[in-house]
Design a protein around this motif. Structure first.
Motif, mmCIF file in Angstrom:
data_model
loop_
_atom_site.group_PDB
_atom_site.id
_atom_site.type_symbol
_atom_site.label_atom_id
_atom_site.label_comp_id
_atom_site.label_asym_id
_atom_site.label_seq_id
_atom_site.Cartn_x
_atom_site.Cartn_y
_atom_site.Cartn_z
ATOM 1 N N PRO A 10 0.842 -1.199 0.000
ATOM 2 C CA PRO A 10 0.000 0.000 0.000
ATOM 3 C C PRO A 10 0.876 1.248 0.000
ATOM 4 O O PRO A 10 2.076 1.185 0.256
ATOM 5 C CB PRO A 10 -0.792 -0.122 1.305
ATOM 6 N N LEU A 11 0.265 2.397 -0.275
ATOM 7 C CA LEU A 11 0.998 3.649 -0.133
ATOM 8 C C LEU A 11 1.354 3.833 1.338
ATOM 9 O O LEU A 11 0.576 3.472 2.219
ATOM 10 C CB LEU A 11 0.148 4.825 -0.621
ATOM 11 N N PRO A 12 2.526 4.378 1.612
ATOM 12 C CA PRO A 12 2.915 4.580 3.014
ATOM 13 C C PRO A 12 1.987 5.579 3.701
ATOM 14 O O PRO A 12 1.452 6.487 3.062
ATOM 15 C CB PRO A 12 4.350 5.113 2.920
ATOM 16 N N THR A 13 1.817 5.402 5.004
ATOM 17 C CA THR A 13 0.934 6.290 5.757
ATOM 18 C C THR A 13 1.689 7.114 6.802
ATOM 19 O O THR A 13 1.086 7.782 7.627
ATOM 20 C CB THR A 13 -0.180 5.478 6.445
ATOM 21 N N ALA A 77 -8.637 -5.424 -1.128
ATOM 22 C CA ALA A 77 -9.311 -5.113 -2.391
ATOM 23 C C ALA A 77 -8.415 -4.355 -3.368
ATOM 24 O O ALA A 77 -8.766 -4.189 -4.534
ATOM 25 C CB ALA A 77 -10.582 -4.312 -2.125
ATOM 26 N N LYS A 78 -7.269 -3.863 -2.897
ATOM 27 C CA LYS A 78 -6.339 -3.075 -3.709
ATOM 28 C C LYS A 78 -7.015 -1.821 -4.276
ATOM 29 O O LYS A 78 -6.921 -1.516 -5.461
ATOM 30 C CB LYS A 78 -5.731 -3.906 -4.837
ATOM 31 N N LYS A 79 -7.703 -1.095 -3.379
ATOM 32 C CA LYS A 79 -8.386 0.128 -3.786
ATOM 33 C C LYS A 79 -8.001 1.254 -2.834
ATOM 34 O O LYS A 79 -7.733 1.027 -1.656
ATOM 35 C CB LYS A 79 -9.902 -0.068 -3.774
ATOM 36 N N ILE A 80 -7.981 2.490 -3.385
ATOM 37 C CA ILE A 80 -7.635 3.672 -2.595
ATOM 38 C C ILE A 80 -8.684 4.746 -2.874
ATOM 39 O O ILE A 80 -8.940 5.085 -4.032
ATOM 40 C CB ILE A 80 -6.226 4.195 -2.951
ATOM 41 N N TRP A 81 -9.284 5.267 -1.780
ATOM 42 C CA TRP A 81 -10.279 6.326 -1.870
ATOM 43 C C TRP A 81 -9.708 7.623 -1.316
ATOM 44 O O TRP A 81 -8.827 7.613 -0.466
ATOM 45 C CB TRP A 81 -11.526 5.965 -1.057
ATOM 46 N N PHE A 82 -10.272 8.741 -1.782
ATOM 47 C CA PHE A 82 -9.878 10.063 -1.298
ATOM 48 C C PHE A 82 -11.115 10.894 -0.979
ATOM 49 O O PHE A 82 -12.132 10.805 -1.672
ATOM 50 C CB PHE A 82 -9.054 10.811 -2.349
#
Length: 196
Positions: A10-13, A77-82
């Protein structure tokens, strides 16, 4: 080396910085923006990471970062929301669907700026791997806009960045991708991605 199919990054947080050149149509210059992720918050019972923006234009040298948007990732799910806070929005919009197979059409409304439906993308075949500065390989996902294929392509490097603009970043009549580029990404004090 990464074995695909076993690990999704995932993108780092935390401890990550994205430098992005964004074209300012009003002043006809490129702004140098730095995006960072710092802290989490609950919105409607869901956990989001806070994304901040710092304007580092060569003639401004701002020292105050502002809350830009909120990001939520579903690793399975390999999804990213904004949630595009900078537009005053409070509802989430899908920004990435990395579960899509080559040839699949996906709607990514987090990157829709009213450009006649340019939030509709088709995943296409591209170089499957990208080698980071530390020698590690990461999977790459490529999407082309069905509205303007030549000018609106996303190249998403898993866990690192979108080569053009990782976060929704524009408030203008122009699309966010051919107006932006990401020259470098720093994660935990290591420059993992650089265009030079």
């Amino acid at each position: 080396k990464l074995v695909f199919g076993q690990t999704y990054h995932p993108l780092p947080t935390q401890n990550a910085y994205w430098s992005v050149y964004e074209f300012d149509e009003l002043q006809n210059v490129y702004d140098d923006k730095v995006y960072s992720v710092e802290g989490d918050t609950l919105i409607n019972g869901l956990e989001y990471t806070k994304v901040f923006q710092l304007n580092d234009h060569p003639t401004i040298y701002d020292t105050v970062k502002i809350l830009h948007c909120f990001m939520r990732q579903d690793i399975e799910a390999k999804k990213i929301w904004f949630i595009r806070h900078y537009l005053g929005e409070d509802n989430e919009k899908l920004g990435y669907d990395l579960s899509a197979a080559v040839g699949d059409t996906v709607s990514l409304p987090a990157f829709d700026y009213g450009n006649i439906g340019d939030s509709i993308y088709v995943r296409f075949n591209c170089d499957e791997t990208v080698t980071l500065n530390n020698g590690e390989n990461r999977k790459q996902y490529c999407f082309a806009s069905t509205y303007s294929v030549a000018n609106n392509v996303q190249q998403f490097i898993e866990g690192i960045c979108n080569v053009m603009s990782t976060f929704p970043n524009k408030y203008s009549p122009f699309d966010p991708f051919h107006q932006s580029s990401t020259p470098c990404v720093e994660i935990y004090n290591e420059y993992l991605w650089s265009l030079g």
